[in-house]
Design an enzyme around this catalytic site. Structure first.
Site, PDB file in Angstrom:
ATOM      1  CG  ASP A  10       3.750   3.812   4.367  1.00 61.19           C
ATOM      2  OD1 ASP A  10       4.226   4.334   5.134  1.00 61.19           O
ATOM      3  OD2 ASP A  10       4.151   3.813   3.029  1.00 61.19           O
ATOM      4  CD  GLU A  70       6.486   4.233   8.497  1.00 59.72           C
ATOM      5  OE1 GLU A  70       7.044   3.126   7.552  1.00 59.72           O
ATOM      6  OE2 GLU A  70       6.536   5.291   7.987  1.00 59.72           O
ATOM      7  CG  ASP A 143       3.509   4.973  -0.807  1.00 60.63           C
ATOM      8  OD1 ASP A 143       3.459   5.838   0.027  1.00 60.63           O
ATOM      9  OD2 ASP A 143       3.567   5.021  -2.176  1.00 60.63           O
TER      10      ASP A 143
END
Length: 196
Positions: A10, A70, A143
């Site tokens: 992430d 991501e 996160d």
């Protein structure tokens, strides 16, 4: 049984989440969850250097087979998007330099895969992951669980893709041209799928 290790990322410019899962056949287990903190770094370039240094160490220590990250998303702040894109690029380069394939996932796809709802909150995603992967302590930052969700989404996506690719007789041949197809075209291109 297929065994592989997936690292989920992430990316961020203040906090980067990372997670590693081990996959064996149709099951996955969490191996590592964590974050790289960059808020104390003096500038954007120092933050990129920290991402690069820490991720290289994690990859070299845990030797993942694949990376899931991501995908970029569009926001109103162009400067923030540029900085995030650079952070994503650093992460991808760390993997690609070691021959590790990278796959990107949109945030909504990840949430949909984990919770069944593309608009789920970070808390809902984290709680669902805790139930599915049975880790006891919830990380301090979402996160880390976001990175775990990305890795797990990749596991689910890969598993679905392998199931679809195991038997070619069930594949539907789709014409490559952009023309609209008719039922007659479908029958002509897929005679094995029509029962007479």
């Amino acid at each position: 049984m297929t065994k592989k290790r997936i690292i989920g990322i992430d990316p961020g410019t203040n906090v980067m989440g990372y997670a590693i899962i081990d996959v064996e056949g149709n099951s996955a287990k969490a191996v590592l969850l964590g974050t790289v903190q960059m808020s104390k770094e003096p500038d954007h370039y120092a933050r990129l250097h920290r991402i690069h240094t820490r991720l290289d160490i994690i990859i070299d220590d845990f030797k993942p087979d694949e990376m899931a990250i991501e995908a970029p998303f569009f926001g109103k702040n162009v400067q923030s998007m540029l900085k995030l894109g650079r952070a994503q690029g650093i992460c991808m380069a760390s993997a690609l330099a070691r021959g590790i394939p990278v796959k990107e996932y949109a945030p909504t796809k990840v949430k949909q895969a984990i919770t069944g709802n593309g608009g789920a909150t970070k808390e809902q995603v984290a709680q669902m992951l805790q139930r599915m992967l049975h880790f006891e302590e919830m990380p301090k930052y979402f996160d880390a669980t976001d990175a775990l969700a990305i890795a797990y989404c990749h596991f689910l996506d890969s598993r679905t893709a392998s199931l679809l690719n195991t038997d070619d007789s069930h594949k539907i041949k789709i014409p490559k041209s952009g023309k609209k197809t008719t039922w007659a075209d479908f029958v002509k291109n897929n005679p094995d799928r029509i029962k007479r």
